[in-house]
Motif scaffolding. Structure first.
Motif, short mmCIF file in Angstrom:
data_model
loop_
_atom_site.label_atom_id
_atom_site.label_comp_id
_atom_site.label_asym_id
_atom_site.label_seq_id
_atom_site.Cartn_x
_atom_site.Cartn_y
_atom_site.Cartn_z
N GLN A 156 0.82 -1.20 0.00
CA GLN A 156 0.00 0.00 0.00
C GLN A 156 0.86 1.26 0.00
OE1 GLN A 156 -2.56 -0.46 3.41
NE2 GLN A 156 -3.98 -1.80 2.33
N ARG A 157 2.04 1.19 -0.55
CA ARG A 157 2.93 2.35 -0.58
C ARG A 157 2.32 3.43 -1.47
NH1 ARG A 157 4.02 -1.64 -3.56
NH2 ARG A 157 5.05 -2.80 -1.90
N PRO A 158 2.50 4.72 -1.12
CA PRO A 158 1.97 5.80 -1.97
C PRO A 158 2.70 5.86 -3.30
CG PRO A 158 3.36 6.71 -0.24
CD PRO A 158 3.21 5.24 0.06
N VAL A 159 1.95 6.15 -4.35
CA VAL A 159 2.52 6.21 -5.70
C VAL A 159 2.33 7.63 -6.24
CG1 VAL A 159 2.49 5.28 -8.04
CG2 VAL A 159 1.97 3.79 -6.09
N PHE A 160 3.43 8.23 -6.66
CA PHE A 160 3.44 9.56 -7.26
C PHE A 160 3.77 9.40 -8.74
CE2 PHE A 160 4.33 9.90 -2.84
CZ PHE A 160 3.86 11.14 -2.41
N VAL A 161 3.06 10.12 -9.60
CA VAL A 161 3.24 9.94 -11.04
C VAL A 161 3.37 11.29 -11.74
CG1 VAL A 161 2.10 9.21 -13.19
CG2 VAL A 161 2.10 7.69 -11.20
N ASP A 162 4.33 11.36 -12.65
CA ASP A 162 4.44 12.47 -13.58
C ASP A 162 4.01 11.96 -14.94
OD1 ASP A 162 5.57 14.34 -15.60
OD2 ASP A 162 6.53 15.27 -13.86
#
Length: 319
Positions: free
Chosen positions: A162-168
């Motif tokens: 459940q790690r946070p995912v950041f996307v560009d």
């Protein structure tokens, strides 16, 4: 809707690492003419830039990417390692060319056009990513760019945890790759063209930006940041907090890399436990400092340098 929580562990950044070849004209650009100016060759790539910025902000950061067995590739890995990034997850492919990004800028530092050759990233297949499964499991946060193939993104989003995912989103051409996974994102950073490509909303005004940001929230994105150039960045989170972050006034040297610094600042803010409003202010400071650098990353980026810049701009605004 995915539950997001902060977990311990290094930040794992996956995506593009390329050599930036930036040409800056000394005067107003003339189409069809040879424009006098300067040409610089510096390390770049969205994922690589974000990783370097995070390392300079004090985070344990690992990069997963591909480079060719050529001078560009060796230079990229050496420069990224010197900046404090763990590059053991970067694979060197013999016989392949390291990715490159060629951009043309006007005298004001704004990019007029660019061409990228990121073909090598297509070789970052699920089979190759399987060798990084332990790093993915250990990560406290994932940062992805849409230079990754659809297959690579699918592999990453179907890993347990459940790690946070950041996307560009990277570009309007590549943004569609993230569409199936919007509900799994903690933070999505898009510009107006990328937002339009994903949402179908023509983003021309701040009102359009707010409408597009709300569309992303309805798809399940936890936080969305939509950059609007000189107008600033429209931001919104799932809890209803929203705002417009103004651009900090600085002397622009090169606009390349500012968005990558913004994303790094947002990751830092989340890991520090900040709400989106203060995280945006800090991230905008990271971007502003990067705008003053000829390279896509600022070698002097640090918590202290960003806080000093913010303190100065806020003091001027109060006068």
């Amino acid at each position: 809707m995915t539950t997001i929580r902060r977990v311990a562990g290094p930040v794992l950044v996956l995506g593009g690492a390329n050599m930036d070849v930036a040409a800056s004209a000394a005067h107003a650009l003339l189409a069809g003419e040879s424009n006098p100016g300067q040409v610089r060759c510096t390390p770049g790539g969205v994922a690589r830039n974000v990783a370097e910025n995070l390392a300079r902000l004090g985070h344990e950061t690992r990069l997963v990417s591909l480079v060719g067995d050529d001078p560009y590739g060796r230079s990229l890995l050496a420069a990224t390692r010197r900046a404090g990034v763990n590059v053991r997850g970067c694979q060197v492919l013999p016989g392949r060319s390291t990715a490159s990004y060629v951009s043309l800028h006007g005298a004001d530092g704004e990019m007029a056009l660019a061409v990228n050759d990121m073909e090598i990233l297509e070789a970052l297949t699920p089979e190759r990513l399987q060798t990084q499964a332990r790093r993915v499991r250990e990560a406290g946060a994932l940062v992805l760019d849409c230079n990754l193939s659809s297959a690579a993104l699918e592999w990453l989003f179907t890993q347990p945890g459940q790690r946070p995912v950041f996307v560009d989103a990277v570009s309007a051409f590549k943004a569609a790759r993230i569409r199936p996974w919007l509900a799994s994102l903690h933070t999505l950073k898009v510009n107006r063209l990328e937002a339009a490509a994903l949402s179908g909303i023509d983003v021309r005004s701040l009102a359009d930006a707010r409408a597009a940001a709300n569309w992303f929230i309805r798809q399940g994105v936890h936080r969305v940041v939509l950059t609007m150039g000189a107008q600033g960045a429209c931001w919104l989170d799932r809890d209803g907090a929203q705002g417009l972050q103004a651009v900090h006034p600085v002397q622009v040297v090169n606009a390349t890399g500012a968005g990558d610094a913004l994303l790094a600042g947002l990751v830092h803010g989340h890991l520090a436990g900040d709400a989106l409003a203060p995280a945006m202010q800090f991230a905008a400071g990271c971007a502003a400092l990067t705008l003053t650098s000829a390279a896509a990353t600022h070698p002097g980026l640090s918590l202290r340098a960003v806080r000093k810049l913010l303190s100065g701009t806020l003091r001027k605004a109060a006068c």
